[in-house]
Every structure is written in structure tokens, then in C-alpha cells.
Design a protein around this motif. Structure first.
Motif, mmCIF file in Angstrom:
data_model
loop_
_atom_site.group_PDB
_atom_site.id
_atom_site.type_symbol
_atom_site.label_atom_id
_atom_site.label_comp_id
_atom_site.label_asym_id
_atom_site.label_seq_id
_atom_site.Cartn_x
_atom_site.Cartn_y
_atom_site.Cartn_z
ATOM 1 N N THR A 24 -2.013 6.432 4.614
ATOM 2 C CA THR A 24 -1.923 5.065 4.106
ATOM 3 C C THR A 24 -1.752 4.092 5.269
ATOM 4 O O THR A 24 -2.445 3.069 5.356
ATOM 5 N N ALA A 81 -4.353 9.024 -0.405
ATOM 6 C CA ALA A 81 -3.977 7.842 0.372
ATOM 7 C C ALA A 81 -5.192 7.016 0.765
ATOM 8 O O ALA A 81 -5.178 5.783 0.654
ATOM 9 N N THR A 82 -6.242 7.683 1.217
ATOM 10 C CA THR A 82 -7.423 6.963 1.687
ATOM 11 C C THR A 82 -8.108 6.209 0.553
ATOM 12 O O THR A 82 -8.403 5.011 0.674
ATOM 13 N N THR A 125 0.894 4.045 -3.085
ATOM 14 C CA THR A 125 0.515 5.460 -2.898
ATOM 15 C C THR A 125 1.704 6.391 -3.158
ATOM 16 O O THR A 125 1.526 7.497 -3.662
ATOM 17 N N THR A 126 2.907 5.919 -2.838
ATOM 18 C CA THR A 126 4.095 6.722 -3.128
ATOM 19 C C THR A 126 4.332 6.831 -4.634
ATOM 20 O O THR A 126 4.662 7.909 -5.142
ATOM 21 N N SER A 150 0.837 -1.210 0.000
ATOM 22 C CA SER A 150 0.000 0.000 0.000
ATOM 23 C C SER A 150 0.864 1.250 0.000
ATOM 24 O O SER A 150 0.593 2.214 -0.742
ATOM 25 N N LEU A 151 1.905 1.258 0.818
ATOM 26 C CA LEU A 151 2.809 2.414 0.877
ATOM 27 C C LEU A 151 3.546 2.613 -0.438
ATOM 28 O O LEU A 151 3.715 3.751 -0.897
ATOM 29 N N TRP A 153 -7.014 -0.610 -3.124
ATOM 30 C CA TRP A 153 -5.941 -1.607 -3.178
ATOM 31 C C TRP A 153 -6.189 -2.762 -2.210
ATOM 32 O O TRP A 153 -6.051 -3.937 -2.571
ATOM 33 N N VAL A 180 0.397 11.550 2.852
ATOM 34 C CA VAL A 180 0.074 10.330 2.110
ATOM 35 C C VAL A 180 0.539 9.109 2.895
ATOM 36 O O VAL A 180 -0.205 8.128 3.058
ATOM 37 N N CYS A 181 1.761 9.162 3.387
ATOM 38 C CA CYS A 181 2.326 8.053 4.148
ATOM 39 C C CYS A 181 1.525 7.791 5.427
ATOM 40 O O CYS A 181 1.173 6.645 5.732
ATOM 41 N N THR A 234 -5.693 3.428 -1.075
ATOM 42 C CA THR A 234 -5.435 2.316 -0.154
ATOM 43 C C THR A 234 -6.669 1.440 0.017
ATOM 44 O O THR A 234 -6.555 0.206 0.045
#
Length: 222
Positions: A142, A189-190, A90-91, A86-87, A196, A138-139, A193
Motif C-alpha cells: 500500500t 494492496a495493489t 486496505t487494513t 489508503s492504509l 482508491w 499489505v501495508c 490502493t
């Protein structure tokens, strides 16, 4: 679609207050300008905050993300893989967006302004064009969504949301980002994630019970 809906329900303790706050932010954006919001937040500094927020912001750093993935190896391999993937996703989405929008950070944006700005002592304030969206936000969001998803007690989602919000606010408190930057980072991010986790988290190969193992269980079994 059914899996997405089911996963979204699991995340209600995180999502419901988040959506409420998101609506409030959008209302503020309609009523006030980017500059007005920035200067309002910049006027809210206090001694304890100058100490607390530079530490709090590190919860959204790359180091914290790596540590979270490693620690989850002691919970379950599945949890660690979900967090790491996930990280990474999103990155990979956020970095190109930063280059696409090429938005100036507050210090650069207000470089020609004469109105005084407070900067937290001993904090390096970035002055580049990679402000939008906020990577730390974002981090943090996530990790908050994944933790809510994998934690059996879903009410912990309130705590994870609070921690993510503190990271987002710390970015504005330290003049690293605008409200728009952290809001976009949280939404990115929300949404990404949740989608995903709904897809990847339900892949057939994850049904193998070995994914429920962990480094701690392996050590105890030995």
C-alpha cells in the motif's frame, strides 16, 4: 474509468515489473506445492539475512505506516491524507479476510511434521490462524503504490517495489507466512490502493490549493 486508466499509467514503473513477478509466482504455484516452496525458502537462510530481514520486516509494520503518514505531513497534507486513507482502507479489508480464511501460520501448519525447520534466532515466530493474507505485505505494498503515485519522479516506483518485495520476502524468511499469504497481500494492496487513489485522489475538494501546503512550508512561511 478514464481516471483509473490514467493513474494506472502513472504507476507503470511499479506495475510492470510487479505483474511480471506475479506471473512467475503463479507459475511456481502451479509447478510446486505449498510445502515444497516453503522448505525451499527455509533452506535459503544465511547469517547476514538473519540480521537484515528482522529489521526489514518492520518497514511493513503499523509503526512504519504511522511514521510514513506523519513524515508526509512535511511534504503535503494531500500526500499524508492519501497515504493514511489508503492504509486504513486496505487494513479494514485485510483484517476480516484473516478472520474469514483462518489459515494457520507455518509454525502451526507444520507442528506435526518431523522435517527440521530453521527459525531465525531471537525472532518470535507466530503460531496462530491469521496467516492469510499477510498484513505486513499489505501495508508495505500500500505504501509503495501511494509513494509511486505521489512522487513526481515515477521511476522511483522501481525502488518502492523493491522495498515492498523485501518486506514480503522477510515474512517468509522468518517463517511468519507462506508464499500464498504474501502474494495475496500484495495483490489486495495493489488493486485496492489503485482504485482508491483513482477515486479519492481526484475528489473536487482536493483541488483546493491549501492541500498542497505542509508543516514544513507553514513553518518556513512563519
Amino acid at each position: 474509468m478514464q481516471k483509473l486508466t490514467a493513474n494506472t499509467r502513472q504507476l507503470y514503473p511499479f506495475l510492470i515489473p510487479y505483474l511480471f513477478l506475479l506471473i512467475l509466482v503463479l507459475v511456481f504455484k502451479i509447478l510446486y506445492s505449498k510445502e515444497d516452496i516453503y522448505y525451499f525458502i527455509n533452506g535459503l537462510h544465511f547469517p547476514a539475512g538473519d540480521v537484515f530481514f528482522p529489521y526489514m520486516t518492520e518497514a511493513g509494520s503499523t509503526v512504519s505506516a504511522i511514521v510514513a503518514c506523519l513524515l508526509l505531513l512535511f511534504v503535503s497534507y494531500r500526500s499524508s491524507v492519501l497515504m493514511a486513507s489508503s492504509l486504513i482502507l486496505t487494513t479494514l479489508i485485510n483484517v476480516p479476510l484473516k478472520n474469514l480464511f483462518f489459515a494457520p501460520r507455518p509454525r502451526l501448519y507444520f507442528a506435526a511434521h518431523t522435517r527440521p525447520i530453521y527459525y531465525v534466532p531471537d525472532v518470535e515466530v507466530l503460531a496462530n490462524n491469521f496467516s492469510f493474507p499477510s498484513g505486513h505485505t499489505v501495508c508495505a505494498f500500500t505504501m509503495a503504490v501511494v509513494l509511486t503515485y505521489i512522487t513526481p519522479r515515477k521511476t522511483f516506483g522501481y525502488l518502492y517495489l523493491l522495498l515492498a518485495l523485501l518486506v514480503a520476502y522477510s515474512r517468509m524468511y522468518m517463517s511468519q507466512h507462506f508464499l500464498e499469504d504474501v502474494t495475496a497481500g500484495s495483490v489486495l494492496a495493489t488493486v485496492v490502493t489503485i482504485v482508491w487513489l483513482s477515486w479519492f485522489g481526484n475528489r473536487p475538494f482536493f483541488s483546493d490549493p491549501r492541500w498542497n501546503g505542509s508543516l514544513s512550508r507553514k513553518r518556513n512561511a512563519a
